[in-house]
Write a protein that holds these residues in place. Structure first.
Motif, mmCIF file in Angstrom:
data_model
loop_
_atom_site.group_PDB
_atom_site.id
_atom_site.type_symbol
_atom_site.label_atom_id
_atom_site.label_comp_id
_atom_site.label_asym_id
_atom_site.label_seq_id
_atom_site.Cartn_x
_atom_site.Cartn_y
_atom_site.Cartn_z
ATOM 1 N N ALA A 544 2.253 11.113 6.406
ATOM 2 C CA ALA A 544 0.985 10.539 5.925
ATOM 3 C C ALA A 544 -0.057 11.607 5.633
ATOM 4 C CB ALA A 544 0.433 9.552 6.956
ATOM 5 N N LEU A 545 0.145 12.820 6.199
ATOM 6 C CA LEU A 545 -0.866 13.876 6.044
ATOM 7 C C LEU A 545 -0.919 14.452 4.627
ATOM 8 C CD1 LEU A 545 -0.273 15.750 9.434
ATOM 9 C CD2 LEU A 545 -1.934 13.960 8.920
ATOM 10 N N LYS A 546 0.067 14.136 3.800
ATOM 11 C CA LYS A 546 0.084 14.705 2.445
ATOM 12 C C LYS A 546 -0.969 14.060 1.538
ATOM 13 C CE LYS A 546 3.665 11.542 0.696
ATOM 14 N NZ LYS A 546 5.035 11.434 0.198
ATOM 15 N N PHE A 547 -1.468 12.861 1.913
ATOM 16 C CA PHE A 547 -2.476 12.179 1.102
ATOM 17 C C PHE A 547 -3.865 12.707 1.423
ATOM 18 C CE2 PHE A 547 1.037 9.125 1.409
ATOM 19 C CZ PHE A 547 1.255 8.850 0.060
ATOM 20 N N GLN A 548 -4.644 13.045 0.368
ATOM 21 C CA GLN A 548 -5.990 13.575 0.521
ATOM 22 C C GLN A 548 -6.999 12.626 -0.131
ATOM 23 O OE1 GLN A 548 -6.551 16.320 2.351
ATOM 24 N NE2 GLN A 548 -4.319 16.418 2.691
ATOM 25 N N VAL A 549 -8.263 12.734 0.300
ATOM 26 C CA VAL A 549 -9.329 11.923 -0.308
ATOM 27 C C VAL A 549 -9.409 12.236 -1.801
ATOM 28 C CG1 VAL A 549 -11.819 11.497 -0.378
ATOM 29 C CG2 VAL A 549 -10.654 11.735 1.812
ATOM 30 N N GLY A 550 -9.428 11.218 -2.641
ATOM 31 C CA GLY A 550 -9.508 11.390 -4.093
ATOM 32 C C GLY A 550 -8.178 11.273 -4.792
ATOM 33 N N ASP A 551 -7.061 11.301 -4.014
ATOM 34 C CA ASP A 551 -5.750 11.143 -4.645
ATOM 35 C C ASP A 551 -5.647 9.767 -5.303
ATOM 36 O OD1 ASP A 551 -5.003 13.594 -3.792
ATOM 37 O OD2 ASP A 551 -3.627 12.922 -2.220
ATOM 38 N N SER A 552 -5.112 9.735 -6.525
ATOM 39 C CA SER A 552 -4.815 8.460 -7.179
ATOM 40 C C SER A 552 -3.431 8.032 -6.702
ATOM 41 C CB SER A 552 -4.822 8.624 -8.701
ATOM 42 O OG SER A 552 -4.423 7.410 -9.334
ATOM 43 N N VAL A 553 -3.335 6.812 -6.131
ATOM 44 C CA VAL A 553 -2.082 6.355 -5.541
ATOM 45 C C VAL A 553 -1.701 4.985 -6.095
ATOM 46 C CG1 VAL A 553 -2.367 7.650 -3.403
ATOM 47 C CG2 VAL A 553 -3.325 5.350 -3.582
ATOM 48 N N MET A 554 -0.408 4.685 -5.970
ATOM 49 C CA MET A 554 0.103 3.382 -6.398
ATOM 50 C C MET A 554 0.491 2.608 -5.135
ATOM 51 S SD MET A 554 3.295 2.530 -8.923
ATOM 52 C CE MET A 554 2.529 3.372 -10.307
ATOM 53 N N VAL A 555 -0.095 1.399 -4.973
ATOM 54 C CA VAL A 555 0.165 0.557 -3.802
ATOM 55 C C VAL A 555 1.341 -0.357 -4.110
ATOM 56 C CG1 VAL A 555 -0.776 -1.167 -2.233
ATOM 57 C CG2 VAL A 555 -2.261 0.640 -3.123
ATOM 58 N N MET A 556 2.398 -0.227 -3.310
ATOM 59 C CA MET A 556 3.615 -1.022 -3.520
ATOM 60 C C MET A 556 3.531 -2.300 -2.689
ATOM 61 S SD MET A 556 4.824 1.182 -5.531
ATOM 62 C CE MET A 556 6.511 0.689 -5.877
ATOM 63 N N PRO A 557 4.229 -3.405 -3.035
ATOM 64 C CA PRO A 557 5.120 -3.488 -4.213
ATOM 65 C C PRO A 557 4.401 -3.951 -5.477
ATOM 66 C CG PRO A 557 5.334 -5.463 -2.909
ATOM 67 C CD PRO A 557 4.333 -4.605 -2.205
ATOM 68 N N ASP A 558 3.042 -4.196 -5.394
ATOM 69 C CA ASP A 558 2.309 -4.725 -6.550
ATOM 70 C C ASP A 558 2.087 -3.674 -7.640
ATOM 71 O OD1 ASP A 558 2.176 -7.083 -5.173
ATOM 72 O OD2 ASP A 558 0.209 -6.654 -4.309
ATOM 73 N N ARG A 559 2.277 -2.388 -7.288
ATOM 74 C CA ARG A 559 2.120 -1.265 -8.223
ATOM 75 C C ARG A 559 0.698 -1.197 -8.787
ATOM 76 N NH1 ARG A 559 7.050 0.853 -9.389
ATOM 77 N NH2 ARG A 559 6.268 1.952 -11.240
ATOM 78 N N LYS A 560 -0.262 -1.545 -7.909
ATOM 79 C CA LYS A 560 -1.664 -1.445 -8.304
ATOM 80 C C LYS A 560 -2.177 -0.044 -7.976
ATOM 81 C CE LYS A 560 -2.809 -6.329 -7.817
ATOM 82 N NZ LYS A 560 -3.690 -7.317 -7.133
ATOM 83 N N ILE A 561 -3.072 0.474 -8.858
ATOM 84 C CA ILE A 561 -3.590 1.831 -8.714
ATOM 85 C C ILE A 561 -4.895 1.801 -7.898
ATOM 86 C CG2 ILE A 561 -4.409 3.897 -9.911
ATOM 87 C CD1 ILE A 561 -1.432 3.331 -10.256
ATOM 88 N N GLY A 562 -5.010 2.736 -6.958
ATOM 89 C CA GLY A 562 -6.234 2.879 -6.162
ATOM 90 C C GLY A 562 -6.494 4.348 -5.875
ATOM 91 N N ILE A 563 -7.616 4.609 -5.173
ATOM 92 C CA ILE A 563 -7.990 5.991 -4.833
ATOM 93 C C ILE A 563 -8.141 6.097 -3.324
ATOM 94 C CG2 ILE A 563 -9.722 7.805 -5.105
ATOM 95 C CD1 ILE A 563 -10.462 6.542 -7.788
ATOM 96 N N VAL A 564 -7.546 7.134 -2.699
ATOM 97 C CA VAL A 564 -7.664 7.339 -1.249
ATOM 98 C C VAL A 564 -9.112 7.687 -0.917
ATOM 99 C CG1 VAL A 564 -6.940 8.724 0.708
ATOM 100 C CG2 VAL A 564 -5.275 8.098 -1.046
ATOM 101 N N CYS A 565 -9.746 6.852 -0.053
ATOM 102 C CA CYS A 565 -11.134 7.135 0.346
ATOM 103 C C CYS A 565 -11.222 7.530 1.817
ATOM 104 C CB CYS A 565 -12.035 5.936 0.048
ATOM 105 S SG CYS A 565 -11.561 4.420 0.901
ATOM 106 N N GLN A 566 -10.107 7.427 2.564
ATOM 107 C CA GLN A 566 -10.095 7.872 3.958
ATOM 108 C C GLN A 566 -8.670 8.255 4.316
ATOM 109 O OE1 GLN A 566 -12.408 5.388 6.556
ATOM 110 N NE2 GLN A 566 -11.324 6.070 8.375
ATOM 111 N N THR A 567 -8.489 9.470 4.853
ATOM 112 C CA THR A 567 -7.142 9.961 5.146
ATOM 113 C C THR A 567 -6.526 9.178 6.299
ATOM 114 O OG1 THR A 567 -8.122 11.666 6.547
ATOM 115 C CG2 THR A 567 -7.593 12.288 4.293
ATOM 116 N N ALA A 568 -5.227 9.396 6.539
ATOM 117 C CA ALA A 568 -4.457 8.603 7.497
ATOM 118 C C ALA A 568 -4.922 8.840 8.923
ATOM 119 C CB ALA A 568 -2.977 8.942 7.361
#
Length: 635
Positions: A544-568
């Protein structure tokens, strides 16, 4: 069978706990409360108690909710029955309590207490509450519940008034025939009192007569006609009321599952808050829990004793090494009334309370999980002990030895008492040797000097004593581990004037001959023992540590796009800004779409994305001038 709860007075603790609960379900759970064998369950229950106490300290006591048989009412509604106005009022009162509890939990969320999020399991059902409040008042269907009901009740009142007017008119018209100048009620009918000899002079029906028979109570014909109209109106009124009650009951039936879930949440919170209130009562603390077979108590108290007279106890067993041997048994010696029994009860009771999810009456506590707490505690100061007492004592001891194992805690008071001192001492040593072989932690009190010697030379067992002031001849009720105590009988006798030659005779009689008999060793048949369920260690979520604030991510299984606003966090859960809200999501359900360093320049201010315009403006104002604005920090 041993009644450990009663011996340790844990039944009294449960009675006090029950006084803080409101719902019958919570009271039943308290009645059946027993030590949990799952380490995970114990930690969870203690955390709930601690969080509930914190909420009470910060936000006050939660609103009381009794539920008053709401379960049976909802069952009636679910089966298509009809609730009475009184029952519907109780439901409305319960919904009010749910709404107040929901508001209370919402207020507590500001302190980031996990228990406060039970609020999300409660639904106040405001629409149903408004309907019930508007249509049911004072234990009856309100006049304004429907236009038809209002009209019918007005017609009833008018008809009733007309009936009284007709009766009064009949009295005036037949003034010379009546015995009184007022009407009266007989079997629900308005009647006038007519002298017997004039009964044929007044048109109407005879409904009753006086005790002497000289007066007849006649319903005038004009009144009787209106009475029939009144009965029809009342039938219509009753039908309209039933229609309204069925409608309201049907509304509850539609929300049956929600109401049941509300009740379950309220009952669960009632039990948890009862534990917190009990903790506040005796100023308890959350104990640490271990499976390493050791107990540490700092300034422990008996929770049922007055703090003004209860001397705090410091105690430890297990884990401590004496001559490279782990100490698993403590033998306490000391004078009568020295507090030995209170000391061992204090240890066992605090251990039992901790394993039931209750706070302990200590300054600090680290308590091990036990698969059983086994006790044999009697009145060691009873001078009339005889064979029957000794027999009961030995029967209890044998039950304990059959059940005792490596994960048990054994408490015994006045070991070997109630019989010949020499033989009692031998039995005491035999019992201690069996306990030592069982691997259990054990805490034992005794007066026998030979037992002190046995403890001093046996690996894994250590002496302890209760202190005594030899000048004032008063016990100090404090335990010193590592030292053997004295009964102080000879010293007390000397101080009180016993001659020296008598003391010498007493010493020869007490210590002049060894009565310990050795016998052939026998193995004890052991009873099956329950196992303690240890919690599984939580593996660090390094992925989980590989995700940083501001990363554009895809939320599965809906494949919706979001932005990480708080790390794990430590559980590997990220917070993600979606199009219209922020959500928490496990990193395993998130896939990296575009890294932040490819989307934004270095030192980019992410508050532009994640914070509202109002919040950023308020922060800007606060940085350059005084302002009375408030910035609400997000969870």
């Amino acid at each position: 069978m041993l009644n450990t709860e009663k011996i340790l007075e844990f039944d009294k603790i449960k009675n006090k706990l029950s006084e803080f609960a409101y719902t019958e379900k919570a009271k039943l759970e308290i009645k059946n409360l027993a030590p949990y064998l799952s380490e995970l369950e114990v930690r969870k229950k203690l955390r709930e108690t601690t969080e509930a106490r914190t909420m009470i300290e910060k936000c006050g006591n939660p609103p009381a909710t009794a539920l008053q048989g709401i379960e049976s009412m909802i069952e009636i509604a679910g089966k298509g029955g009809c609730l009475t106005p009184e029952q519907l009022e109780i439901v409305a009162s319960t919904l009010t309590s749910v709404r107040r509890l929901k508001d209370y939990l919402n207020r507590c969320k500001m302190y980031e207490i996990g228990l406060a999020y039970y609020e999300e399991n409660l639904e106040s059902l405001d629409d149903i509450y408004e309907e019930l409040s508007a249509k049911i008042r004072g234990g009856r269907v309100d006049d304004y519940a429907s236009k038809t009901l209002k009209s019918l009740r007005e017609a009833i009142d008018k008809t009733d008034a007309k009936m009284h007017e007709k009766a009064d008119a009949a009295i005036r018209a037949n003034k010379s025939y009546v015995s009184d100048n007022f009407s009266t009620m007989r079997n629900g009918h308005i009647c006038i009192p007519v002298k017997k000899e004039y009964k044929f002079k007044v048109s109407g029906s005879v409904l009753d007569k006086s005790s002497t028979g000289s007066t007849l109570f006649i319903e005038p014909a004009s009144v009787g006609k209106l009475y029939d109209e009144l009965q029809e109106l009342r039938i219509d009124e009753e039908n309209e009321e039933i229609k309204i009650l069925y409608t309201l009951t049907g509304m509850l039936s539609d929300k049956e599952e929600i109401i049941r879930r509300n009740n379950q949440t309220v009952e669960k919170l009632d039990f948890i808050f009862a534990k917190a209130k009990l903790s506040l009562e005796y100023d308890g603390i959350k104990p640490e829990i271990n499976t390493g077979r050791y107990i540490r108590l700092k300034n422990a108290r008996h929770p049922l004793m007055d703090r003004k007279i209860n001397v705090p106890l410091n105690f430890e067993i297990g884990g401590r090494l004496v001559d490279e041997q782990e100490v698993r048994g403590v033998i306490i010696t000391g004078p009568n009334t020295g507090g030995k029994t209170v000391a061992i009860k204090t240890v066992a009771l605090n251990c039992m309370m901790a394993q039931c999810g209750l706070h302990t009456a200590c300054e600090e506590a680290d308590i091990c999980m036990n698969n059983a707490i086994l006790c044999d505690i009697g009145d060691g100061q009873n001078l009339s002990e005889n064979l029957s007492t000794f027999s009961a004592h030995i029967r209890n001891v044998m039950d304990i030895l059959k059940q005792a194992g490596r994960e048990s805690l054994v408490i015994m008071d006045e070991l070997g008492s109630g019989t010949d001192p020499a033989e009692g001492m031998g039995i005491a040593v035999a019992i201690l040797e069996e306990l030592r072989k069982s691997g259990a932690l054990f805490l034992v009190t005794t007066h026998y000097p030979e037992v002190k010697d046995y403890a001093g030379k046996t690996p894994g067992i250590i002496n302890a004593r209760m202190t005594f002031d030899k000048e004032s001849l008063r016990p100090l009720y404090q335990m010193v581990i590592g030292e053997a105590g004295e009964s102080c009988a000879f010293y007390i006798a000397e101080k009180l004037g016993m001659p020296k030659y008598m003391l010498e005779n007493a010493a020869r009689a007490a210590y002049g001959k060894d009565m310990l008999r050795s016998g052939e060793e026998q193995k004890l048949e052991k009873a099956p023992q329950p196992k303690i369920q240890r919690k599984k260690s939580v593996r660090k979520q390094t992925d989980a540590l590989k995700f940083q604030v501001g990363d554009s991510v895809m939320v599965m299984p809906d494949r919706k796009i979001g932005i990480v606003c708080q790390t794990a966090n430590e559980k590997g859960v990220l917070r993600i800004q979606m199009r219209d809200k922020k959500i928490w999501m496990n990193h395993k359900r998130v896939k990296l779409h575009v890294p932040a360093d490819q989307l934004y320049p270095e030192d980019y201010d992410f508050s532009i994305i994640f914070d509202s315009v109002e919040k950023r403006k308020a922060e800007h104002d606060m940085s350059r001038k005084y302002t009375d604005q408030t910035i609400m920090m997000e969870e």
